[in-house]
Design a protein around this motif. Structure first.
Motif, PDB file in Angstrom:
ATOM      1  N   ALA A 173      -8.471  10.482 -56.101  1.00  0.00           N
ATOM      2  CA  ALA A 173      -9.055  11.431 -57.048  1.00  0.00           C
ATOM      3  C   ALA A 173      -7.978  12.031 -57.946  1.00  0.00           C
ATOM      4  O   ALA A 173      -6.850  12.268 -57.507  1.00  0.00           O
ATOM      5  N   GLY A 174      -8.371  12.289 -59.190  1.00  0.00           N
ATOM      6  CA  GLY A 174      -7.442  12.909 -60.121  1.00  0.00           C
ATOM      7  C   GLY A 174      -8.027  14.039 -60.943  1.00  0.00           C
ATOM      8  O   GLY A 174      -7.299  14.860 -61.487  1.00  0.00           O
ATOM      9  N   SER A 175      -9.362  14.095 -61.049  1.00  0.00           N
ATOM     10  CA  SER A 175     -10.024  15.116 -61.863  1.00  0.00           C
ATOM     11  C   SER A 175     -10.595  16.212 -60.973  1.00  0.00           C
ATOM     12  O   SER A 175     -10.719  16.055 -59.748  1.00  0.00           O
ATOM     13  N   LYS A 176     -10.974  17.314 -61.586  1.00  0.00           N
ATOM     14  CA  LYS A 176     -11.449  18.476 -60.844  1.00  0.00           C
ATOM     15  C   LYS A 176     -12.634  18.138 -59.948  1.00  0.00           C
ATOM     16  O   LYS A 176     -12.631  18.445 -58.748  1.00  0.00           O
ATOM     17  N   ARG A 177     -13.668  17.503 -60.507  1.00  0.00           N
ATOM     18  CA  ARG A 177     -14.854  17.210 -59.703  1.00  0.00           C
ATOM     19  C   ARG A 177     -14.508  16.265 -58.555  1.00  0.00           C
ATOM     20  O   ARG A 177     -14.947  16.457 -57.420  1.00  0.00           O
ATOM     21  N   MET A 178     -13.726  15.223 -58.847  1.00  0.00           N
ATOM     22  CA  MET A 178     -13.374  14.263 -57.813  1.00  0.00           C
ATOM     23  C   MET A 178     -12.496  14.891 -56.733  1.00  0.00           C
ATOM     24  O   MET A 178     -12.659  14.607 -55.535  1.00  0.00           O
ATOM     25  N   LEU A 179     -11.571  15.740 -57.114  1.00  0.00           N
ATOM     26  CA  LEU A 179     -10.702  16.361 -56.127  1.00  0.00           C
ATOM     27  C   LEU A 179     -11.478  17.310 -55.221  1.00  0.00           C
ATOM     28  O   LEU A 179     -11.233  17.370 -54.005  1.00  0.00           O
ATOM     29  N   ARG A 180     -12.420  18.035 -55.780  1.00  0.00           N
ATOM     30  CA  ARG A 180     -13.261  18.898 -54.944  1.00  0.00           C
ATOM     31  C   ARG A 180     -14.136  18.069 -54.003  1.00  0.00           C
ATOM     32  O   ARG A 180     -14.320  18.427 -52.824  1.00  0.00           O
TER      33      ARG A 180
END
Length: 316
Positions: A173-180
């Motif tokens: 993951a690299g983006s906010k939604r994916m990291l959450r």
């Protein structure tokens, strides 16, 4: 705090001999895991073997080395088939699989295969459902699921994986939604540069800076909530074993087209480790304290040079 361990990603594996050599060598040098990417076009990483089949072969010539995917593109396999193949690999390896998965990001690859490259929100939505399905399919009771993207009606899968409740799940993951999402669902989070809407990975140097990494880790912890300390944080790193630290940092920047970047900026990047082995070990310890990373992955091109660090820090 998680103990250190280290993985090798097989970037130069093209033949059966390459595969067995890297697997045996990684095990002998004390690496935890051999990882393979999941792409069927040559660019940008070069031609690759199919990961799940290749990792089965790698597991068959080793005894303690774990094997993992970094990471499977969710859209390339229906979760029912992936669950069966992953459980079979976990069984055949004696419980050594780490199942890495992501939403898929390489537009050109989708186009070459004639697959629709949907908007990021839809791809991530499919991944969210797929993760729920995989966890259920690895379980002990029949799976009933009706979502927006997948429907499964009373499926009881075979074989069962050795690892319970399921093989460790890694989400890249690299983006906010994916990291959450990764913080909420994964056992291991592989922190990446963010994927862009045009179907590439960001090459912006800002993605490598300390403040960006700190924010990414914060999003993971937000998603993880009370289980934040149980989530293992992983990152692919660029190690350079060298005596002249600043000169090596300048060469590192030049090789990547970062001509205007000062050596100090390169040396501050959490994914860059330059210097003698002792300096690199000190940095690894410091950055675990600062960010929480304990699972570092290096290219097979660097596995021998980095081995003294692995020998010293593994399990620490």
């Amino acid at each position: 705090m998680q103990p250190f361990r280290f993985g090798v990603i097989g970037e130069t594996v093209r033949t059966p001999a390459d595969l067995t050599d890297r697997a045996r060598r990684a095990e002998d040098l004390g690496y935890s895991t051999l990882l393979l990417r999941d792409h069927f076009v040559e660019e940008p990483f070069g031609h690759q073997l199919a990961p799940l089949i290749a990792l089965t072969a790698a597991a068959s010539v080793t005894t303690t080395l774990r094997v993992g995917t970094q990471v499977l593109a969710n859209d390339y396999r229906h979760p029912v088939m992936l669950a069966k193949e992953a459980a079979t690999l976990d069984l055949l390896s004696g419980g050594r699989l780490e199942l890495g998965i992501g939403a898929g990001w390489l537009r050109d690859e989708y186009a070459s295969a004639g697959m629709a490259f949907d908007a990021a929100g839809e791809r991530v939505g499919r991944l969210e459902e797929s993760i729920q399905l995989l966890k259920s399919l690895f379980g002990t009771t029949p799976t009933h699921y009706a979502g927006e993207h997948y429907t499964v009606a009373g499926l009881d899968t075979f074989p069962a994986p050795v690892q319970r409740p399921h093989p460790p799940l890694m989400i890249g993951a690299g983006s906010k939604r994916m990291l959450r999402l990764a913080g909420r669902e994964a056992d291991i989070v592989g922190v990446l540069s963010k994927a862009l809407p045009d179907g590439t990975i960001s090459g912006d140097v800002a993605e490598r800076r300390p403040d960006t990494m700190a924010q990414k880790v914060a999003w993971i912890r937000e998603g993880a909530g009370d289980r934040a300390e149980q989530v293992e944080l992983s990152m692919m790193i660029s190690p350079v074993i060298a005596d002249d630290v600043r000169e090596s940092a300048s060469r590192f920047a030049d090789a990547r087209g970062w001509d205007a970047l000062a050596a100090d900026e390169v040396l501050a990047m959490p994914s860059v480790f330059i210097g003698p082995a002792e300096r690199i070990m000190d940095l690894i310890r410091q950055r675990r304290e600062e960010y929480g990373f304990s699972y570092y992955v290096v290219s097979d091109r660097a596995m021998d040079a980095f081995a003294p660090v692995v020998a010293k820090l593994s399990g620490d």
